[in-house]
Design a protein around this motif. Structure first.
Motif, mmCIF file in Angstrom:
data_model
loop_
_atom_site.group_PDB
_atom_site.id
_atom_site.type_symbol
_atom_site.label_atom_id
_atom_site.label_comp_id
_atom_site.label_asym_id
_atom_site.label_seq_id
_atom_site.Cartn_x
_atom_site.Cartn_y
_atom_site.Cartn_z
ATOM 1 N N GLY A 340 0.796 -1.216 0.000
ATOM 2 C CA GLY A 340 0.000 0.000 0.000
ATOM 3 C C GLY A 340 0.829 1.266 0.000
ATOM 4 N N GLN A 346 0.961 0.157 -3.775
ATOM 5 C CA GLN A 346 -0.443 0.206 -4.205
ATOM 6 C C GLN A 346 -0.722 -0.834 -5.279
ATOM 7 O OE1 GLN A 346 -2.432 2.167 -2.543
ATOM 8 N NE2 GLN A 346 -4.251 1.472 -3.639
ATOM 9 N N CYS A 347 0.229 -1.053 -6.177
ATOM 10 C CA CYS A 347 0.072 -2.080 -7.208
ATOM 11 C C CYS A 347 -0.075 -3.459 -6.567
ATOM 12 C CB CYS A 347 1.266 -2.051 -8.154
ATOM 13 S SG CYS A 347 1.226 -3.325 -9.437
ATOM 14 N N SER A 349 -1.165 -3.978 -3.492
ATOM 15 C CA SER A 349 -2.413 -4.007 -2.714
ATOM 16 C C SER A 349 -3.623 -4.275 -3.602
ATOM 17 C CB SER A 349 -2.581 -2.680 -1.971
ATOM 18 O OG SER A 349 -3.830 -2.639 -1.292
ATOM 19 N N GLU A 350 -3.673 -3.607 -4.771
ATOM 20 C CA GLU A 350 -4.819 -3.766 -5.666
ATOM 21 C C GLU A 350 -4.680 -4.933 -6.630
ATOM 22 O OE1 GLU A 350 -5.599 -0.126 -7.668
ATOM 23 O OE2 GLU A 350 -5.659 1.085 -5.824
ATOM 24 N N ARG A 352 -3.340 -5.133 -9.602
ATOM 25 C CA ARG A 352 -3.718 -4.766 -10.962
ATOM 26 C C ARG A 352 -2.582 -3.995 -11.615
ATOM 27 N NH1 ARG A 352 -5.290 0.528 -11.869
ATOM 28 N NH2 ARG A 352 -5.517 1.827 -10.001
#
Length: 866
Positions: A340, A346-347, A349-350, A352
């Motif tokens: 995160g 963030q990549c 965490s998501e 995607r």
């Protein structure tokens, strides 16, 4: 890359096919027109034959009939002299001329036939005037001589024969003309059929020619395309050959599309070969660092990417830098990220792909020996294994990558995830293997000890099974032996208590009631012992169903109201408002538990009151609910040091030799076991001298809906609610006893015990029923074979020589009798009831027999009307 020059289409395949179809349809239209004209002509000819010729033949027949009527009428008048015979003559005379004229109108186009018809007309007229009229006049005037001479000369007969020959000849001529017309019509039909075949052949030739022309141009091109594709396929996957098309139609587009497809496949194959090479190299690596370096070095070569960095997830869930390409310094890039954190975190965490196109100036520089520059695009891809992120890949590019390139990068990232997971698993397995080897020796020692203990447990288990089976068989046999004498004692004491003949005084009736009560206490003791045995053996059946709590309230209230009144105790059954209307459980076992708890409460309470409270409570934070049944009394209570012992078998509240409160000590033990089988429990709170509270907890019905409660309320309002008790017992207790209808019925009573025969015979005599006694199964079969008929058979089970099971089977299968059979036996286990019904019995009742229940069953089985 091969290019195909743009060509101008001249005639499309669709135009060619439409042109050929139009020509075929034109010729088919011409054929239809010719066929329509010919069919119309044929219809006219057929109509002429069916109307003209038939009318001609009918007219000839009518003239013949007219002539026959005139001749018959004339002869009848001459013979009889009665004017009535002239009626056919007059009719034929008035009609023949009209028929001749009608026939002349039909053959007016045939001069020869008209001449024949004129001759026939003249002959008929001549016969009428010179023959028939003369004979009639002779008869009227009584000139017998002239009449005889007329018939002797055969003047009339000669003329009528000639007329008949002329009419037959006329008719034959018309028939031949009709046959000729039919033959001409047949020949013209044959010509039409020949014409149609010829026209079909011509159209077929035109259609085949057009199809050959169009398909030839198409097939020629398709063969050329197929030949080129086969050549490409047989050249070991080489795709450098392209298709050349010279036609100016859709096949030119097919060739161009095929060439474009070959270009695309050539590019894809090149990428696949490179990806396969990377996959092969990754499989050869043994640690995470070498996997990352190998992947980065080859991945950037495939996509011409100048910058890349790989982060791998460690055991602490941090993304740690693993490998990079084209670092500008030794410490380029952060060493690790949390999930995160930043674009990398963030990549992960998501899970995607993230594409960044707007990169600020100076964000990052990619250097070479002659200069440096910033990338135009950043792409971050999650590295996953089975939807779990194991790393993040970041790459930078001087140009914007295509969507197909990004999709291929995602496939490479997925393949990298499998490799990372495979290496991690292999390393963990190696570590676990070394640890397992160290622990294996210790486990072998423990295994030998466990084997020895297992043998001891198996031996103990076998002994316990034999002991349990012996106890179950002993209890079942003892139940039978105890119920047999108890049956006669209860029946006779009940009959004596009724004092039908008024021979007993009040003291005698009191003694009899005491005997009957003692027998019931003994029966309850037997039932408690059997229930405890079945619970311990795991053979007690639980039948789940919906129990209406309001109905249960009424049942409990009515059962203990009299007991409370006799002891001057207050008693109430209360249901909390928030309690559901239904409970899914075994209604019979629920009543058994509550009756045991209430019986104990009344037994140990001398003053005050006993209450049953029903409510609902949540058992945990997830909202699961339990229905609580709390039995509270103001009795003597239980000492704290005995609360842990009251649920043990044969434990008494007062264990001294002079006990004030009786009981077997089994009620609470059975209740606790039944509560566990229903998925609940029983808890107790009590203090010595301050009363007790026993609370039964049962799981609430989770699927209960508002509609269910509405239905339950309606059933209670209309009195149609179901009792939670045994349905057989409820039906027997509520069935109207039509004892008057049993009068005169004949019963076969089969039992080897004299006491039971004595008791049951007195019951049947009191109902004014006749009966015959058989002392075992063999005697029963002899009486049935003798031809005697019975309305019902009361069959004992435990008998010498032939038991009740075998006798019932013989009655059903050998004698093929449908007489109702009621099994009356002291074997009271559930499997005993099932065996009786499987053998062929219609009903089952256990000893000691309840007289009203026996009467109800006999009424139901013999179908006695109320």
């Amino acid at each position: 890359m091969h290019s195909v020059p743009e060509r101008r289409k001249k005639v499309s395949i669709r135009t060619k096919i439409l042109f050929g179809n139009i020509i075929v349809m034109i010729f088919l239209g011409l054929a239809i027109v010719a066929l329509t004209i010919r069919i119309a002509s044929m219809q006219k000819e057929v109509q002429f034959i069916s109307t003209h010729d038939i009318q001609v033949h009918e007219s000839v027949d009518q003239i013949q009939k007219d002539l026959l009527d005139m001749e018959t009428g004339m002869r009848g008048f001459v013979i009889s002299g009665s004017a009535e015979y002239l009626a056919p003559y007059d009719t034929g005379k008035a009609r023949w001329q009209t028929d001749v004229n009608a026939l002349a109108a039909l053959v007016i186009d045939n001069p020869a036939q008209l001449r024949n018809l004129d001759s026939i007309n003249s002959n008929i007229q001549d016969w009428t005037e010179t023959g028939a009229e003369n004979a009639i006049d002779y008869k009227r005037s009584g000139d017998t001589a002239s009449l005889d001479r007329f018939f002797e000369q055969k003047i009339g007969k000669t003329k009528t024969d000639a007329i008949r020959q002329q009419l037959q000849s006329f008719k034959d001529t018309e028939m031949s003309l009709t046959n000729q017309r039919v033959e001409d019509l047949r020949e013209r039909n044959a010509s039409l059929i020949f014409f149609l075949y010829l026209l079909w052949l011509f159209v077929a030739i035109i259609a085949i020619a057009m199809a050959w022309f169009v398909s030839g141009s198409v097939i020629k091109t398709i063969r050329m395309v197929s030949s080129t594709i086969r050549q490409i396929a047989f050249q070991d996957g080489k795709l450098d050959r392209r298709i050349e098309i010279n036609t100016r139609d859709e096949m030119m587009e097919l060739g161009d599309s095929t060439n474009a497809l070959l270009d695309s496949i050539e590019r894809q194959n090149l990428r696949k070969d490179q990806v396969a090479e990377i996959a092969t190299l990754l499989q050869e690596q043994n640690d995470i660092d070498s996997v990352g370096r190998t992947f980065m070095n080859h991945m950037v070569q495939v996509f011409d990417i100048p910058y890349g960095i790989l982060y791998v997830r460690d055991k602490s869930n941090h993304l740690v830098k693993n490998a990079s390409f084209a670092d500008s310094a030794e410490n380029f890039g952060r060493k690790e990220f949390q999930i995160g954190e930043g674009l990398i975190g963030q990549c992960a965490s998501e899970a995607r792909t993230m594409v960044v196109n707007q990169i600020p100036e100076g964000y990052v520089y990619i250097q070479s020996g002659i200069g440096q520059s910033s990338p135009k695009q950043l792409i971050l891809l999650p590295v996953c294994f089975e939807r779990t992120v194991v790393g993040v890949l970041e790459i930078g590019s001087f140009s914007l990558l295509k969507r197909s390139d990004i999709e291929l990068l995602e496939q490479l990232a997925s393949m990298l995830g499998v490799s990372i997971q495979s290496v991690n698993s292999r390393m963990e397995m190696e570590q676990l293997y070394s640890e397992a080897q160290a622990a294996n020796e210790e486990l072998q020692v423990q295994s030998e000890e466990l084997n020895a203990q297992s043998l001891e447990l198996l031996t103990m288990n076998d002994e316990l099974k034999r002991s349990s089976n012996f106890k179950s068989e002993f209890l079942a046999n003892m139940s039978h032996e105890l119920r047999t004498p108890l049956n006669s004692m209860l029946i006779l004491s009940q009959m004596l208590a009724e004092n039908r003949h008024g021979r007993l005084n009040d003291d005698d009736i009191s003694y009899v009631n005491t005997i009957h009560g003692a027998g019931n206490d003994l029966l309850n003791l037997i039932n408690d012992i059997l229930d405890l045995s079945k619970v311990e053996a795991g053979k007690l059946d639980i039948e789940m169903g919906n129990v209406i709590l309001a109905d249960l309230q009424l049942t409990i209230q009515s059962s203990f109201q009299e007991i409370a009144a006799n002891k001057n105790l207050g008693f109430s059954v209360h249901i909390a408002p928030e309690t559901p209307a239904w409970l899914e459980t075994d209604g019979f076992r629920l009543q058994q538990i509550l009756k045991n708890l209430l019986s104990n409460a009344f037994k140990f309470t001398e003053a005050g009151r006993v209450d049953l409270r029903i409510s609902v409570q949540s058992t945990n934070a997830w909202g699961e609910q339990e229905i609580t049944f709390t039995v509270a009394d103001t009795g003597r209570g239980i000492a704290r040091d005995k609360l842990g012992l009251i649920f043990e078998a044969f434990t008494q509240a007062d264990s001294g030799t002079a006990r004030k409160f009786g009981g077997t000590g089994l009620g609470l033990t059975i209740s606790s076991s039944l509560a566990n089988m229903l998925g609940g429990r029983i808890e107790v709170q009590s203090e010595d001298g301050k009363g007790s509270e026993f609370t039964l907890y049962l799981p609430a019905q989770r699927s209960l809906s508002h509609l269910d409660e509405t239905i339950a309320a309606k059933q209670l309002a209309t009195g149609n609610s179901l009792s939670a008790a045994d349905p057989v017992s409820v039906a027997a207790s509520e069935m109207p006893l039509s004892t008057a209808k049993l009068k005169g019925r004949h019963v076969l009573l089969v039992d080897d015990d004299a006491r039971n025969l004595f008791a049951l015979s007195h019951v049947l005599e009191s109902l004014e029923m006749s009966f015959t006694i058989a002392h075992d199964g063999l005697e029963c079969m002899d009486r049935l074979r003798s031809g005697d008929t019975y309305d019902c058979i009361l069959m004992d089970i435990m008998m010498p020589d032939m038991d009740g099971f075998q006798a019932i089977r013989e009655i059903r299968h050998t004698l093929q009798l449908s007489t109702p059979i009621i099994a009356v036996t002291a074997k009271a286990m559930k499997e005993d009831r099932d065996k009786c019904l499987e053998a062929g019995a219609n009903a089952y009742i256990s000893k000691p027999v309840q007289v009203q229940q026996l009467i109800s069953i006999m009424v139901a089985q013999m179908k006695v009307e109320a």
